[in-house]
Design a protein around this motif. Structure first.
Motif, PDB file in Angstrom:
ATOM      1  N   PHE A   1       0.859  -1.190   0.000  1.00 33.04           N
ATOM      2  CA  PHE A   1       0.000   0.000   0.000  1.00 33.04           C
ATOM      3  C   PHE A   1       0.889   1.232   0.000  1.00 33.04           C
ATOM      4  CE2 PHE A   1      -2.945   2.913   2.520  1.00 33.04           C
ATOM      5  CZ  PHE A   1      -3.766   3.172   1.434  1.00 33.04           C
ATOM      6  N   HIS A   2       0.915   1.919  -1.135  1.00 35.13           N
ATOM      7  CA  HIS A   2       1.728   3.129  -1.280  1.00 35.13           C
ATOM      8  C   HIS A   2       0.974   4.287  -0.636  1.00 35.13           C
ATOM      9  CE1 HIS A   2       4.476   6.025  -2.751  1.00 35.13           C
ATOM     10  NE2 HIS A   2       3.834   6.367  -3.858  1.00 35.13           N
ATOM     11  N   ARG A   3       1.171   4.418   0.657  1.00 31.71           N
ATOM     12  CA  ARG A   3       0.369   5.352   1.442  1.00 31.71           C
ATOM     13  C   ARG A   3       0.570   6.804   1.005  1.00 31.71           C
ATOM     14  NH1 ARG A   3      -1.929   3.782   5.940  1.00 31.71           N
ATOM     15  NH2 ARG A   3      -0.406   2.118   6.265  1.00 31.71           N
ATOM     16  N   ILE A   4       1.732   7.126   0.451  1.00 30.40           N
ATOM     17  CA  ILE A   4       1.999   8.496   0.032  1.00 30.40           C
ATOM     18  C   ILE A   4       0.969   8.970  -0.985  1.00 30.40           C
ATOM     19  CG2 ILE A   4       3.666   9.937  -1.227  1.00 30.40           C
ATOM     20  CD1 ILE A   4       5.882   8.307   0.127  1.00 30.40           C
ATOM     21  N   SER A   5       0.432   8.054  -1.780  1.00 26.45           N
ATOM     22  CA  SER A   5      -0.555   8.433  -2.797  1.00 26.45           C
ATOM     23  C   SER A   5      -1.995   8.274  -2.320  1.00 26.45           C
ATOM     24  CB  SER A   5      -0.354   7.593  -4.065  1.00 26.45           C
ATOM     25  OG  SER A   5      -0.671   6.234  -3.824  1.00 26.45           O
ATOM     26  N   SER A   6      -2.181   7.868  -1.074  1.00 25.63           N
ATOM     27  CA  SER A   6      -3.525   7.493  -0.620  1.00 25.63           C
ATOM     28  C   SER A   6      -4.459   8.679  -0.431  1.00 25.63           C
ATOM     29  CB  SER A   6      -3.438   6.686   0.687  1.00 25.63           C
ATOM     30  OG  SER A   6      -2.856   7.463   1.718  1.00 25.63           O
ATOM     31  N   LEU A   7      -3.938   9.845  -0.039  1.00 23.30           N
ATOM     32  CA  LEU A   7      -4.825  10.992   0.166  1.00 23.30           C
ATOM     33  C   LEU A   7      -5.458  11.415  -1.152  1.00 23.30           C
ATOM     34  CD1 LEU A   7      -2.768  13.128   2.724  1.00 23.30           C
ATOM     35  CD2 LEU A   7      -4.621  11.510   3.174  1.00 23.30           C
ATOM     36  N   ARG A   8      -4.649  11.467  -2.210  1.00 24.80           N
ATOM     37  CA  ARG A   8      -5.214  11.816  -3.516  1.00 24.80           C
ATOM     38  C   ARG A   8      -6.147  10.715  -4.005  1.00 24.80           C
ATOM     39  NH1 ARG A   8      -0.889  13.946  -7.559  1.00 24.80           N
ATOM     40  NH2 ARG A   8      -0.846  15.525  -5.896  1.00 24.80           N
ATOM     41  N   ALA A   9      -5.795   9.466  -3.726  1.00 25.60           N
ATOM     42  CA  ALA A   9      -6.647   8.344  -4.148  1.00 25.60           C
ATOM     43  C   ALA A   9      -7.983   8.356  -3.429  1.00 25.60           C
ATOM     44  CB  ALA A   9      -5.924   7.020  -3.899  1.00 25.60           C
ATOM     45  N   GLY A  10      -8.016   8.906  -2.232  1.00 18.66           N
ATOM     46  CA  GLY A  10      -9.263   8.996  -1.500  1.00 18.66           C
ATOM     47  C   GLY A  10     -10.176  10.101  -1.979  1.00 18.66           C
ATOM     48  N   VAL A  11      -9.639  10.961  -2.878  1.00 18.59           N
ATOM     49  CA  VAL A  11     -10.396  12.090  -3.396  1.00 18.59           C
ATOM     50  C   VAL A  11     -10.725  11.914  -4.874  1.00 18.59           C
ATOM     51  CG1 VAL A  11     -10.348  14.578  -3.801  1.00 18.59           C
ATOM     52  CG2 VAL A  11      -9.360  13.648  -1.693  1.00 18.59           C
TER      53      VAL A  11
ATOM     54  N   THR B   1       3.629  13.021  -9.181  1.00 18.52           N
ATOM     55  CA  THR B   1       3.512  11.548  -9.222  1.00 18.52           C
ATOM     56  C   THR B   1       3.352  10.920  -7.851  1.00 18.52           C
ATOM     57  OG1 THR B   1       5.897  11.158  -9.034  1.00 18.52           O
ATOM     58  CG2 THR B   1       5.011  11.536 -11.245  1.00 18.52           C
ATOM     59  N   LEU B   2       3.562  11.694  -6.784  1.00 16.44           N
ATOM     60  CA  LEU B   2       3.523  11.176  -5.412  1.00 16.44           C
ATOM     61  C   LEU B   2       4.454   9.975  -5.237  1.00 16.44           C
ATOM     62  CD1 LEU B   2      -0.290  11.613  -4.660  1.00 16.44           C
ATOM     63  CD2 LEU B   2       1.611  13.067  -3.936  1.00 16.44           C
ATOM     64  N   MET B   3       5.594  10.035  -5.907  1.00 19.60           N
ATOM     65  CA  MET B   3       6.662   9.037  -5.791  1.00 19.60           C
ATOM     66  C   MET B   3       6.226   7.639  -6.213  1.00 19.60           C
ATOM     67  SD  MET B   3       8.413  10.268  -2.196  1.00 19.60           S
ATOM     68  CE  MET B   3       9.722   9.051  -2.325  1.00 19.60           C
ATOM     69  N   THR B   4       5.164   7.553  -6.998  1.00 17.62           N
ATOM     70  CA  THR B   4       4.674   6.245  -7.425  1.00 17.62           C
ATOM     71  C   THR B   4       5.667   5.500  -8.315  1.00 17.62           C
ATOM     72  OG1 THR B   4       2.394   7.026  -7.236  1.00 17.62           O
ATOM     73  CG2 THR B   4       2.765   5.029  -8.542  1.00 17.62           C
ATOM     74  N   PRO B   5       6.267   6.136  -9.326  1.00 16.20           N
ATOM     75  CA  PRO B   5       7.249   5.406 -10.135  1.00 16.20           C
ATOM     76  C   PRO B   5       8.402   4.850  -9.304  1.00 16.20           C
ATOM     77  CG  PRO B   5       6.605   7.429 -11.237  1.00 16.20           C
ATOM     78  CD  PRO B   5       6.039   7.495  -9.855  1.00 16.20           C
ATOM     79  N   TYR B   6       8.882   5.636  -8.330  1.00 18.66           N
ATOM     80  CA  TYR B   6       9.971   5.182  -7.467  1.00 18.66           C
ATOM     81  C   TYR B   6       9.576   3.932  -6.701  1.00 18.66           C
ATOM     82  CZ  TYR B   6      13.017   5.014  -3.363  1.00 18.66           C
ATOM     83  OH  TYR B   6      13.860   4.582  -2.364  1.00 18.66           O
ATOM     84  N   MET B   7       8.372   3.922  -6.098  1.00 15.38           N
ATOM     85  CA  MET B   7       7.968   2.763  -5.304  1.00 15.38           C
ATOM     86  C   MET B   7       7.673   1.552  -6.186  1.00 15.38           C
ATOM     87  SD  MET B   7       8.500   3.309  -2.238  1.00 15.38           S
ATOM     88  CE  MET B   7       7.998   1.611  -1.870  1.00 15.38           C
TER      89      MET B   7
END
Length: 368
Positions: A38-48, A353-359
């Motif tokens: 779970f890539h939590r760094i992107s979760s706030l945007r995913a919740g919106v 990108t909320l660091m998604t490519p990195y993760m």
């Protein structure tokens, strides 16, 4: 060469990093209650935003080449038999065990359920409620509260958005008032009602909230971005309450080992090594613990290598996105107050990108 069994309890940022670091040096078992990372760094945007719904979920299947990932729940560490006991009764033997069970986050940054499908349904529920709300209240003016308020405002320009914070300045834990002022200026320029010195609690009537001064806010949706709780209740229930401090964090020495044990480590949000609970800290701890574990497994007796010691991070770069196209970055400056950088740096480093490519690369996938 695979010298020894290492069980890593928790597949978050620290657990994934450490398991990958040890994959070529030991027989690694990564244990997690979730079936995906779970890539939590992107979760706030995913919740919106619905278009981000699948982004936080990255499969574990490419993480380890030699080790394995087990989906299950640890209920006890048997230090005499050197086994991790699962809720099913299964036991995982270890030469070294690592507690990386992380912390519990408020919605929408929480992984709800045990499968990606269950968690995506929860995110969809938040998206739907935000899309329908007339007034959204966000409680907590730290990085998560500021980021969530910005995401909601950009997704719902027609709704009322209020950010209530108990402190006198936003982002107060950073110790840089200029950053708080910059965040407040952006939010107020986008018609977010920022209320400082407002310690909130639920009101007497449904949909009402009251601050310490008795002022009442009516909102049909609220999010409480007010901190995290370490996932250590299972340790207390399993007979290891003595390992925990008053806040529930695992007490560790400077080598990131549980006090009194050479073969039990704790890394990331779950330990008391630092109050700075951010991803760079978790990754740094995982790297140091991996080195110490290799040294522990590969040497013995008078030839045992001395462990490396962890130096807590007191200042590290911090990026707070204001949606995908703006934000602020705090950059530590030796001998002075952190520099506050603006949108361009923040967008390139994280906001877009909320660091998604990195993760994704960290878990063995391509960046896209």
């Amino acid at each position: 060469m695979h010298d020894g069994d290492v069980v890593v309890i928790g597949g978050g940022y620290a657990g994934v990093r450490l398991a990958r670091r040890l994959d070529s040096a030991a027989r690694v078992t990564l244990l997690d209650r979730k079936d995906v990372f779970f890539h939590r760094i992107s979760s706030l945007r995913a919740g919106v935003r619905p278009e981000w719904s699948v982004t936080p979920f990255i499969p574990y299947d490419r993480l380890l080449h030699n080790g394995r990932v087990v989906v299950g729940k640890a209920v006890r560490i048997d230090t005499e038999e050197r086994q991790v006991v699962l809720g099913t009764g299964e036991r995982l033997p270890y030469d070294v065990v690592v507690i990386a069970s992380g912390a519990d986050y408020p919605e929408p940054a929480r992984f709800t359920g045990t499968t990606a499908d269950e968690a995506m349904k929860a995110l969809a529920g938040h998206q739907r409620k935000i899309a329908e709300a007339d007034h959204v209240l966000v409680v907590g003016g730290g990085p998560s509260g500021v980021e969530l308020s910005a995401e909601i405002r950009l997704a719902r320009p027609d709704a009322r958005v209020t950010l209530a914070h108990s402190g006198s300045v936003l982002l107060h834990n950073t110790g840089v008032e200029r950053a708080g002022r910059k965040a407040r200026a952006w939010l107020e320029a986008h018609d977010v009602d920022v209320r400082l010195d407002s310690f909130m609690s639920p009101g007497h009537d449904f949909g009402t909230y009251r601050d310490a001064h008795g002022n009442v806010i009516e909102a049909d949706l609220s999010f409480w971005a007010t901190g995290t709780t370490p996932n250590t209740l299972w340790l207390r229930l399993g007979g290891h309450g003595a390992w925990l401090n008053a806040s529930g964090h695992v007490r560790v020495d400077r080598a990131l080992r549980v006090d009194g044990y050479l073969d039990v480590f704790a890394v990331g949000d779950v330990n008391d090594a630092t109050e700075l609970k951010i991803t760079p800290t978790a990754l740094a701890q995982a790297d140091l613990a991996a080195w110490n574990i290799r040294a522990h497994l590969g040497s013995a007796g008078k030839h045992r290598k001395q462990p490396r010691l962890y130096r807590p991070m007191h200042r590290t770069p911090l990026i707070v996105p204001f949606g995908a196209a703006d934000g602020l970055t705090l950059l530590p400056v030796p001998g002075g107050e952190s520099a506050v950088l603006g949108g361009r740096t923040s967008v390139l480093a994280k906001a877009k990108t909320l660091m998604t490519p990195y993760m994704r690369r960290q878990l063995g996938y391509t960046a896209t």
